[in-house]
Structure formats: structure tokens, C-alpha cells
Design a protein around this motif. Structure first.
Motif, PDB file in Angstrom:
ATOM      1  N   GLY A   1       1.590   6.606  -6.611  1.00 11.38           N
ATOM      2  CA  GLY A   1       2.999   6.725  -6.263  1.00 11.38           C
ATOM      3  C   GLY A   1       3.714   7.161  -7.632  1.00 11.38           C
ATOM      4  O   GLY A   1       3.140   7.001  -8.580  1.00 11.38           O
ATOM      5  N   VAL A   2       4.953   7.884  -7.452  1.00 12.25           N
ATOM      6  CA  VAL A   2       5.570   8.280  -8.553  1.00 12.25           C
ATOM      7  C   VAL A   2       6.029   7.257  -9.471  1.00 12.25           C
ATOM      8  O   VAL A   2       5.792   7.758 -10.727  1.00 12.25           O
ATOM      9  CB  VAL A   2       6.821   9.020  -8.141  1.00 12.25           C
ATOM     10  CG1 VAL A   2       7.743   8.312  -7.504  1.00 12.25           C
ATOM     11  CG2 VAL A   2       7.480   9.956  -9.219  1.00 12.25           C
ATOM     12  N   ASN A   3       6.217   6.124  -9.059  1.00 13.96           N
ATOM     13  CA  ASN A   3       6.711   4.987 -10.126  1.00 13.96           C
ATOM     14  C   ASN A   3       5.526   3.713 -10.054  1.00 13.96           C
ATOM     15  O   ASN A   3       5.746   2.840 -10.713  1.00 13.96           O
ATOM     16  CB  ASN A   3       7.787   4.309  -9.694  1.00 13.96           C
ATOM     17  CG  ASN A   3       8.955   5.330  -9.921  1.00 13.96           C
ATOM     18  OD1 ASN A   3       8.684   6.084 -10.671  1.00 13.96           O
ATOM     19  ND2 ASN A   3      10.257   4.997  -9.003  1.00 13.96           N
ATOM     20  N   GLY A   4       4.239   4.190  -9.673  1.00 11.17           N
ATOM     21  CA  GLY A   4       3.157   3.522 -10.090  1.00 11.17           C
ATOM     22  C   GLY A   4       3.077   2.261  -9.162  1.00 11.17           C
ATOM     23  O   GLY A   4       3.708   2.047  -8.168  1.00 11.17           O
ATOM     24  N   GLY A   5       2.179   1.309  -9.608  1.00 14.73           N
ATOM     25  CA  GLY A   5       1.772   0.018  -8.764  1.00 14.73           C
ATOM     26  C   GLY A   5       1.863  -1.149  -9.490  1.00 14.73           C
ATOM     27  O   GLY A   5       2.282  -1.083 -10.681  1.00 14.73           O
TER      28      GLY A   5
ATOM     29  N   PRO B   1      -1.275   5.235 -13.858  1.00 12.55           N
ATOM     30  CA  PRO B   1      -1.778   5.275 -12.794  1.00 12.55           C
ATOM     31  C   PRO B   1      -2.708   4.297 -12.209  1.00 12.55           C
ATOM     32  O   PRO B   1      -3.035   4.230 -11.234  1.00 12.55           O
ATOM     33  CB  PRO B   1      -2.341   6.819 -12.739  1.00 12.55           C
ATOM     34  CG  PRO B   1      -2.634   6.971 -14.096  1.00 12.55           C
ATOM     35  CD  PRO B   1      -1.759   6.188 -14.903  1.00 12.55           C
ATOM     36  N   SER B   2      -3.375   3.243 -13.199  1.00  6.19           N
ATOM     37  CA  SER B   2      -4.184   2.550 -12.998  1.00  6.19           C
ATOM     38  C   SER B   2      -4.478   1.602 -14.000  1.00  6.19           C
ATOM     39  O   SER B   2      -3.889   1.892 -15.378  1.00  6.19           O
ATOM     40  CB  SER B   2      -5.653   2.800 -12.421  1.00  6.19           C
ATOM     41  OG  SER B   2      -6.095   3.663 -13.596  1.00  6.19           O
ATOM     42  N   GLY B   3      -4.760   0.104 -13.927  1.00  7.95           N
ATOM     43  CA  GLY B   3      -5.114  -0.512 -15.255  1.00  7.95           C
ATOM     44  C   GLY B   3      -5.744  -1.925 -14.672  1.00  7.95           C
ATOM     45  O   GLY B   3      -6.246  -1.931 -13.383  1.00  7.95           O
ATOM     46  N   LYS B   4      -6.050  -2.832 -15.321  1.00  4.96           N
ATOM     47  CA  LYS B   4      -6.436  -4.310 -14.957  1.00  4.96           C
ATOM     48  C   LYS B   4      -5.590  -5.361 -15.967  1.00  4.96           C
ATOM     49  O   LYS B   4      -5.213  -4.948 -16.892  1.00  4.96           O
ATOM     50  CB  LYS B   4      -8.013  -4.239 -15.545  1.00  4.96           C
ATOM     51  CG  LYS B   4      -8.939  -2.984 -15.084  1.00  4.96           C
ATOM     52  CD  LYS B   4     -10.487  -3.466 -15.751  1.00  4.96           C
ATOM     53  CE  LYS B   4     -11.321  -2.493 -15.115  1.00  4.96           C
ATOM     54  NZ  LYS B   4     -12.712  -2.669 -15.855  1.00  4.96           N
ATOM     55  N   VAL B   5      -5.678  -6.417 -15.061  1.00 13.24           N
ATOM     56  CA  VAL B   5      -4.885  -7.476 -15.947  1.00 13.24           C
ATOM     57  C   VAL B   5      -5.937  -8.612 -15.821  1.00 13.24           C
ATOM     58  O   VAL B   5      -6.225  -9.075 -14.750  1.00 13.24           O
ATOM     59  CB  VAL B   5      -3.357  -7.815 -15.224  1.00 13.24           C
ATOM     60  CG1 VAL B   5      -3.712  -8.054 -13.463  1.00 13.24           C
ATOM     61  CG2 VAL B   5      -2.699  -8.970 -15.935  1.00 13.24           C
ATOM     62  N   TYR B   6      -5.918  -9.148 -16.941  1.00 12.74           N
ATOM     63  CA  TYR B   6      -6.909 -10.266 -17.054  1.00 12.74           C
ATOM     64  C   TYR B   6      -6.413 -11.986 -17.109  1.00 12.74           C
ATOM     65  O   TYR B   6      -6.890 -12.851 -16.640  1.00 12.74           O
ATOM     66  CB  TYR B   6      -7.901 -10.446 -18.155  1.00 12.74           C
ATOM     67  CG  TYR B   6      -8.619  -9.072 -18.331  1.00 12.74           C
ATOM     68  CD1 TYR B   6      -9.969  -9.216 -18.128  1.00 12.74           C
ATOM     69  CD2 TYR B   6      -8.023  -7.749 -18.640  1.00 12.74           C
ATOM     70  CE1 TYR B   6     -10.634  -8.117 -18.024  1.00 12.74           C
ATOM     71  CE2 TYR B   6      -8.857  -6.877 -18.629  1.00 12.74           C
ATOM     72  CZ  TYR B   6     -10.258  -7.058 -18.275  1.00 12.74           C
ATOM     73  OH  TYR B   6     -11.201  -5.834 -18.348  1.00 12.74           O
ATOM     74  N   ASP B   7      -5.004 -11.829 -17.615  1.00  7.02           N
ATOM     75  CA  ASP B   7      -4.515 -13.188 -17.608  1.00  7.02           C
ATOM     76  C   ASP B   7      -2.862 -12.972 -17.886  1.00  7.02           C
ATOM     77  O   ASP B   7      -2.213 -12.101 -18.629  1.00  7.02           O
ATOM     78  CB  ASP B   7      -4.904 -13.924 -18.874  1.00  7.02           C
ATOM     79  CG  ASP B   7      -4.835 -15.605 -18.842  1.00  7.02           C
ATOM     80  OD1 ASP B   7      -5.538 -16.295 -18.326  1.00  7.02           O
ATOM     81  OD2 ASP B   7      -3.616 -15.820 -19.222  1.00  7.02           O
TER      82      ASP B   7
ATOM     83  N   ASN C   1       0.518   0.365  -4.525  1.00  9.03           N
ATOM     84  CA  ASN C   1      -0.899   0.369  -4.818  1.00  9.03           C
ATOM     85  C   ASN C   1      -1.527   1.116  -3.977  1.00  9.03           C
ATOM     86  O   ASN C   1      -1.580   0.956  -2.676  1.00  9.03           O
ATOM     87  CB  ASN C   1      -1.351  -0.998  -4.936  1.00  9.03           C
ATOM     88  CG  ASN C   1      -0.624  -1.732  -6.031  1.00  9.03           C
ATOM     89  OD1 ASN C   1      -0.404  -1.378  -6.907  1.00  9.03           O
ATOM     90  ND2 ASN C   1      -0.664  -3.214  -5.846  1.00  9.03           N
ATOM     91  N   THR C   2      -2.470   2.228  -4.373  1.00  5.93           N
ATOM     92  CA  THR C   2      -3.298   2.765  -3.453  1.00  5.93           C
ATOM     93  C   THR C   2      -4.689   2.153  -3.276  1.00  5.93           C
ATOM     94  O   THR C   2      -5.049   2.128  -2.107  1.00  5.93           O
ATOM     95  CB  THR C   2      -3.907   4.225  -4.348  1.00  5.93           C
ATOM     96  OG1 THR C   2      -2.592   5.192  -4.424  1.00  5.93           O
ATOM     97  CG2 THR C   2      -4.907   5.232  -3.581  1.00  5.93           C
ATOM     98  N   SER C   3      -5.068   1.260  -4.347  1.00  2.00           N
ATOM     99  CA  SER C   3      -6.189   0.198  -3.955  1.00  2.00           C
ATOM    100  C   SER C   3      -6.082  -1.043  -5.185  1.00  2.00           C
ATOM    101  O   SER C   3      -5.195  -0.588  -6.069  1.00  2.00           O
ATOM    102  CB  SER C   3      -7.481   0.980  -4.433  1.00  2.00           C
ATOM    103  OG  SER C   3      -7.695   1.491  -5.929  1.00  2.00           O
ATOM    104  N   SER C   4      -6.529  -2.123  -4.775  1.00  2.00           N
ATOM    105  CA  SER C   4      -6.538  -3.175  -5.767  1.00  2.00           C
ATOM    106  C   SER C   4      -7.607  -4.158  -5.148  1.00  2.00           C
ATOM    107  O   SER C   4      -8.065  -4.006  -4.070  1.00  2.00           O
ATOM    108  CB  SER C   4      -5.057  -3.893  -5.508  1.00  2.00           C
ATOM    109  OG  SER C   4      -4.927  -4.387  -4.353  1.00  2.00           O
TER     110      SER C   4
ATOM    111  N   ALA D   1       0.838  -1.263   0.103  1.00  2.00           N
ATOM    112  CA  ALA D   1      -0.031  -0.144  -0.056  1.00  2.00           C
ATOM    113  C   ALA D   1       0.900   1.106   0.108  1.00  2.00           C
ATOM    114  O   ALA D   1       1.807   1.088   0.616  1.00  2.00           O
ATOM    115  CB  ALA D   1      -0.945  -0.114   1.217  1.00  2.00           C
ATOM    116  N   CYS D   2       0.204   2.252  -0.811  1.00  2.00           N
ATOM    117  CA  CYS D   2       1.025   3.543  -0.660  1.00  2.00           C
ATOM    118  C   CYS D   2       0.987   4.215   0.673  1.00  2.00           C
ATOM    119  O   CYS D   2       0.133   3.861   1.418  1.00  2.00           O
ATOM    120  CB  CYS D   2       0.350   4.448  -1.791  1.00  2.00           C
ATOM    121  SG  CYS D   2       0.797   3.985  -3.444  1.00  2.00           S
TER     122      CYS D   2
END
Length: 375
Positions: free
Chosen positions: A94-98, A234-240, A74-77, A67-68
């Protein structure tokens, strides 16, 4: 005679029969000896993100960024699902993401295949997809203004992908000796086909992953390095996520693994008492099939190589037709053309609706199954 057969000489029927048998035996031996096209090996790493971050292949461990604040963080997941399947999503201030790290039990090697289905909310500038050096190098696999690129090499995809596009992506790394290799990227296009989007030479081993200190490999996903900051989405999704360690899959194997199968053909139905038996022709590469009744949506599922299934729970006196979907790792096919119509009957006598042959062009309701990779 001198033991040779002169041109135009007659051959006795018994000798001719013997010659035919010998030739037939040789032909059958040759046919048996020809190797069948080999299926792709099972992946050594496989995350489906269907409510779990456990490796289905058992070859690795996934660790989300903490967590940030942190680097990465990650701010949230959390897990969710949509029309593209189950996913894990994250946001990061975060400056370098999650994102997350994957640590394998054994090295993935200098030859490997990596398949990833994901989306980024931001693709402008540089946005790192895969980090190979545990944040110690700016080199890696990126989006650059929506183009796919392995920095520092100059080759890119010919066209950009918009933000929030769910992308089926494959990277094949083939060793050419020492640390040198080639890095080839494929993606599923809007036409549903798997297409090579770029290939680059990697003479210095930039696409070789760092060791994890325990005999395996460490890969970072979606966060940036510490050399040049602020190059992460800053955000995204991963499915596989799948990795084939030590294996460069061929284009034919990739199509089978990544693309959905063709819809089944030859679908026919025979009614029974409150049920119907549905049959179809086998689909190459399919691992299972789902049959769905129309109307009502009653269904049945069977594993390949079976090509028939009994749909129960039907109402006697009601006419039904059936669609079949084929399933494999690449996803779910489009529904087949509807079968002939049949009417279940308590008499035990199959009833077929006249003039309802199985070559119709209607489509049935699809299965309640979410594809892993789609075109």
C-alpha cells in the motif's frame, strides 16, 4: 548543679547506657521510615506477540490493517520467532504502508511511557513509527534517514540506525501543563545501556493521541498519514509493545523494565541422588531464575524471591556444574559463572569435586527463554 551538663563532667554508666539506647531507637526508627526504591508500575497495555495479538494487560485491543488494497493495508502478516523473541511481522504494497492500530479502554493521558521493540526493512527518507492523529496529520514519530525524530520538531537522535536493526525504544511524554509537554526518547545502544537519544519540547500537544470515540485513545503503528503519502516502511517486525498510561517512568525504572538483569553471583551446588540443589545470591529486580546443568542441559525454573532450585534427571557418577540466568521484563541475563562441580550419587552422600570452587569463569548453557527487551 544548675541542671546542665558542664563540659568535661563525668556521665554515670547507667545514664550513658540510657543515652545509647535512645540514640539506637532513633536510628532504627529513621531507617525504617526511609522508603525503599519503588518498582515500576505494571504497564496498562502489553503485547508480547508470542503467537498472539492479545493485550496481556487487558487494557486495549489491537486491530491489524486489512488486506491490501486499502489504506493502510497489509499484503501479508503473521507470527514468528528468532533470537530476539517472538514477533509479528507484516509486509505492505500500500502507498501508506501497513501495521496495526491499538485502541485503549481508557485514555493514556497527557503523561505516558511507550516502549517498543521493532525493526523496519526501510529507514531512508521519512518512515512513520507512531501515528497520533488517525492519519489526519503529518506530524508524528518517525525515522528520517535512520535518525529518530518527532516531526515537526527539529531534535533528532545523534546517530542513524540501519535498516533491519532490532531497536529497543522508549518514549516518555511528560505533561508540563495544558497540552504542553516534553517528549524524551531513549534507546538501548550497542553497549547494552539505555541512553537518552533526544528530548524535545511539545508546546502544541503533537504527541497527544487522538480519542477513539469510546472514552479511550487510538494509536497507529507503522503506517503513514493521508497528508503526505509514501512515508511508511514496506515491511517490518514488532516484538513487544508496552504503554504505561499516566506515568512517566524514571530512568531507573526504565532500566529495570527494559534492560536484562545482571547475572547471578555466588552460585553453589550440592549433589543428591540423581539430582543437585543449586543456590545463588538474589538479583535485584529479577522475577524468576533458570538453572542449567552442564553437561546435558537439564534445568529447573523458580520464581523470585526463591534463590535455590533442584535440578533433577541427572546421571549418578557424572560430574556437573551449573549456570543460573536471572529473568525480568527487561529480558534474560547473561549466564552466571559456573558453580562448583558436583557428582550425584545413589549413596545419598553429596560428592564435590576437589578444587572446583564456585568462582570459575566458565559459562553455562543459557535457558530456552527469549528476552522481551535486550541490550
Amino acid at each position: 548543679m544548675n541542671g546542665s551538663l558542664a563540659f568535661g563532667a563525668s556521665i554515670r554508666p547507667r545514664a550513658l547506657l540510657g543515652l545509647v539506647l535512645v540514640l539506637a531507637l532513633l536510628a532504627s526508627t529513621w531507617l525504617v521510615a526511609q522508603p525503599a526504591s519503588a518498582a515500576a508500575p505494571a504497564p496498562t497495555v502489553h503485547y508480547t506477540f508470542d503467537g498472539t495479538a492479545t493485550d496481556q494487560a487487558g487494557g486495549s485491543t489491537l486491530t491489524p490493517a486489512p488486506a491490501c488494497p486499502g489504506n493502510p493495508c497489509n499484503t501479508s502478516s503473521g507470527f514468528g520467532s528468532d533470537g530476539n523473541g517472538g514477533f509479528w511481522e507484516w509486509t505492505s504494497a500500500g502507498v501508506n504502508g501497513g501495521g496495526f492500530r491499538v485502541s485503549t479502554g481508557a485514555p493514556i493521558g497527557d503523561t505516558y511511557t511507550l516502549a517498543l521493540k521493532f525493526s523496519f526493512s526501510e529507514v531512508s527518507g521519512y518512515r512513520k513509527i507512531v501515528d497520533y492523529e488517525d492519519q489526519t496529520s503529518d506530524n508524528g514519530f518517525y525515522f528520517y534517514d535512520g535518525l529518530l525524530e518527532f516531526y515537526p520538531f527539529s531534535e533528532t537522535s545523534p546517530s542513524a540506525y540501519p535498516a533491519n536493526t532490532v531497536l529497543d525504544l522508549v518514549a516518555v511524554r511528560q505533561s508540563t501543563g495544558g497540552v504542553s509537554g516534553t517528549f524524551t526518547v531513549y534507546a538501548v545502544g550497542s553497549d547494552g545501556n539505555l541512553t537518552e537519544v533526544f528530548s524535545t519540547s511539545d508546546p502544541t500537544g503533537e504527541s497527544l493521541a487522538i480519542g477513539n470515540g469510546s472514552g479511550g485513545t487510538l494509536l497507529g503503528f507503522f503506517f503513514d498519514d493521508n497528508v503526505v503519502d509514501e512515508e511508511a516502511t514496506p515491511s517490518g517486525k514488532v516484538y513487544d509493545l508496552r504503554i504505561w498510561s499516566g506515568t512517566a517512568l524514571t530512568p531507573e525504572e526504565l532500566e529495570e523494565e527494559i534492560l536484562p538483569p545482571a547475572p547471578p553471583t555466588g552460585v553453589t551446588a550440592v549433589a543428591g541422588d540423581g539430582q543437585a540443589t543449586v543456590s545463588w545470591d538474589a538479583v535485584p529486580g529479577a522475577t524468576s531464575y533458570v538453572v542449567t546443568a552442564e553437561p546435558g542441559g537439564a534445568s529447573c525454573t523458580v520464581a523470585a524471591p526463591a534463590t535455590s532450585c533442584v535440578v533433577t534427571g541427572l546421571t549418578n557418577g557424572t560430574s556437573y556444574a551449573f549456570a543460573v540466568n536471572a529473568i525480568r521484563d527487561g529480558g534474560v541475563s547473561a549466564p552466571s559463572a559456573l558453580s562448583n562441580e558436583v557428582t550425584p550419587s545413589g549413596s545419598g552422600t553429596p560428592v564435590t569435586i576437589p578444587g572446583s570452587g564456585g568462582n570459575g569463569t566458565g559459562t553455562g548453557a543459557g535457558p530456552v527463554v527469549t528476552p522481551r527487551f535486550t541490550g
